[in-house]
Design an enzyme around this catalytic site. Structure first.
Site, PDB file in Angstrom:
ATOM      1  N   ASP A 140     -37.200 -53.534 -50.376  1.00 43.58           N
ATOM      2  CA  ASP A 140     -36.606 -53.026 -49.138  1.00 43.58           C
ATOM      3  C   ASP A 140     -35.962 -51.668 -49.378  1.00 43.58           C
ATOM      4  O   ASP A 140     -36.122 -50.734 -48.579  1.00 43.58           O
ATOM      5  CB  ASP A 140     -35.567 -54.028 -48.631  1.00 43.58           C
ATOM      6  CG  ASP A 140     -34.791 -53.504 -47.435  1.00 43.58           C
ATOM      7  OD1 ASP A 140     -35.394 -53.277 -46.382  1.00 43.58           O
ATOM      8  OD2 ASP A 140     -33.571 -53.307 -47.563  1.00 43.58           O
ATOM      9  N   GLU A 186     -42.354 -56.661 -48.874  1.00 42.11           N
ATOM     10  CA  GLU A 186     -41.275 -55.943 -49.548  1.00 42.11           C
ATOM     11  C   GLU A 186     -41.168 -56.357 -51.009  1.00 42.11           C
ATOM     12  O   GLU A 186     -40.907 -55.519 -51.883  1.00 42.11           O
ATOM     13  CB  GLU A 186     -39.950 -56.211 -48.829  1.00 42.11           C
ATOM     14  CG  GLU A 186     -39.835 -55.533 -47.476  1.00 42.11           C
ATOM     15  CD  GLU A 186     -38.525 -55.808 -46.785  1.00 42.11           C
ATOM     16  OE1 GLU A 186     -37.948 -54.869 -46.207  1.00 42.11           O
ATOM     17  OE2 GLU A 186     -38.050 -56.969 -46.825  1.00 42.11           O
TER      18      GLU A 186
END
Length: 247
Positions: free
Chosen positions: A66, A134
C-alpha cells in the site's frame, strides 16, 4: 529418503514450479525468492508460522505494498500534473488507489487463484482482490527493490488505467458528493437504515435516502456502507442536473 517423502517432495517441487511460472508471467521478470511471493498469498486462516514462530499472512506485505503503490502513484502525478496543488494531487491519488479500483486490478489478474487458505474463497469479501494485489507489490519491493516495484506499477496500473482527464471526472464516493451538495444547498438529509433480509438467510441492509424529508432513493446490500453508497449513487443520477459539484 522414503518413497512417500520423495513423492511429496516432487509434488511440492511441481507446485512451486507452476507457481513460479505463473507469477513470472504476471510480474514480467524472474523472481529471486519465490517464498516471498508465497507469503503474499497466504491467508492468516492457513495458520502457518515462519522459522522464528511468527505467523505468516499477506497482511504485512499488504501494508508495505500500500505504501509503495501510494508513493509511486504520487510521484507519477507530481511529474505529470505540475499545476496540481496538494489537495488536487491527493484527491487524484485517492481515485487511483481506491479500494474499488484495487479490487478490479486484483480480479483482472485473477490473483485469488494463488491464495492458500483454510477458508473457502467464496466466503471472502470483495476486498480480498485488492488486498492481495497490494501484498504482491510489497513482495516485489522486498524481492527486487523500488525500481522493479515502480516498473510493475507503471505496467499494471499507470499505463492501462491512469488517464488524468478521465480521473478528474471519476467519482470516488457518491455519498460524499450527496452530503456535500446537501450541505451547500442547506438541505436536510438522512440515511434510514433497516434490516432487509432475504429468504436465503443472508443478512441484508436496506437504505432509504431522505432529502428534505422526501425519499429520493432506496437500495439494498450486504453491508450498510454498500447500501448507502448505492442509494447515494441513485440519488446523484436522479438529481444530477442540480448537483453541480466539482469532484
Amino acid at each position: 529418503m522414503s518413497l512417500f517423502k520423495k513423492i511429496l517432495s516432487n509434488s511440492r517441487s511441481d507446485e512451486d514450479g507452476i507457481f513460479f511460472t505463473e507469477i513470472q508471467k504476471i510480474l514480467g521478470f524472474k523472481p529471486n525468492s519465490i517464498d516471498i511471493y508465497k507469503k503474499a498469498f497466504t491467508h492468516r486462516s492457513f495458520n502457518k508460522l515462519d522459522a522464528k514462530g511468527n505467523p505468516i499472512s499477506y497482511e504485512r506485505l499488504e501494508f508495505l505494498g500500500d505504501a509503495m503503490l501510494s508513493a509511486v502513484i504520487a510521484g507519477h502525478l507530481f511529474n505529470e500534473v505540475p499545476h496540481g496543488d496538494e489537495g488536487y494531487l491527493t484527491k487524484m491519488r485517492s481515485k487511483v488507489v481506491s479500494r474499488e479500483h484495487l479490487n478490479e486490478l486484483g480480479r483482472d489478474l485473477n490473483l485469488i487463484r494463488f491464495v492458500s487458505s483454510n477458508v473457502p474463497t467464496k466466503h471472502f469479501g470483495d476486498n480480498i482482490h485488492g488486498n492481495i494485489f497490494e501484498a504482491l507489490i510489497g513482495a516485489i519491493f522486498l524481492d527486487k527493490g523500488y525500481t522493479y516495484c515502480e516498473k510493475f506499477i507503471n505496467k499494471r496500473v499507470i499505463i492501462p488505467y491512469v488517464d488524468i482527464a478521465k480521473l478528474e471526472g471519476k467519482v470516488i464516493s457518491y455519498k460524499s458528493m450527496v452530503i456535500e451538495w446537501c450541505q451547500k444547498e442547506k438541505k436536510s438529509f438522512h440515511f434510514d437504515i433497516y434490516d432487509d433480509n432475504g429468504i436465503d438467510g443472508q443478512r441484508f441492509f436496506g437504505v432509504k435516502l431522505m432529502i428534505d424529508s422526501k425519499i429520493i432513493a432506496k437500495s439494498r446490500a450486504t453491508s450498510k456502507k454498500k447500501a448507502e453508497e448505492i442509494a447515494a449513487k441513485r440519488a446523484y443520477y436522479a438529481l444530477q442536473e442540480k448537483m453541480i459539484i466539482k469532484h
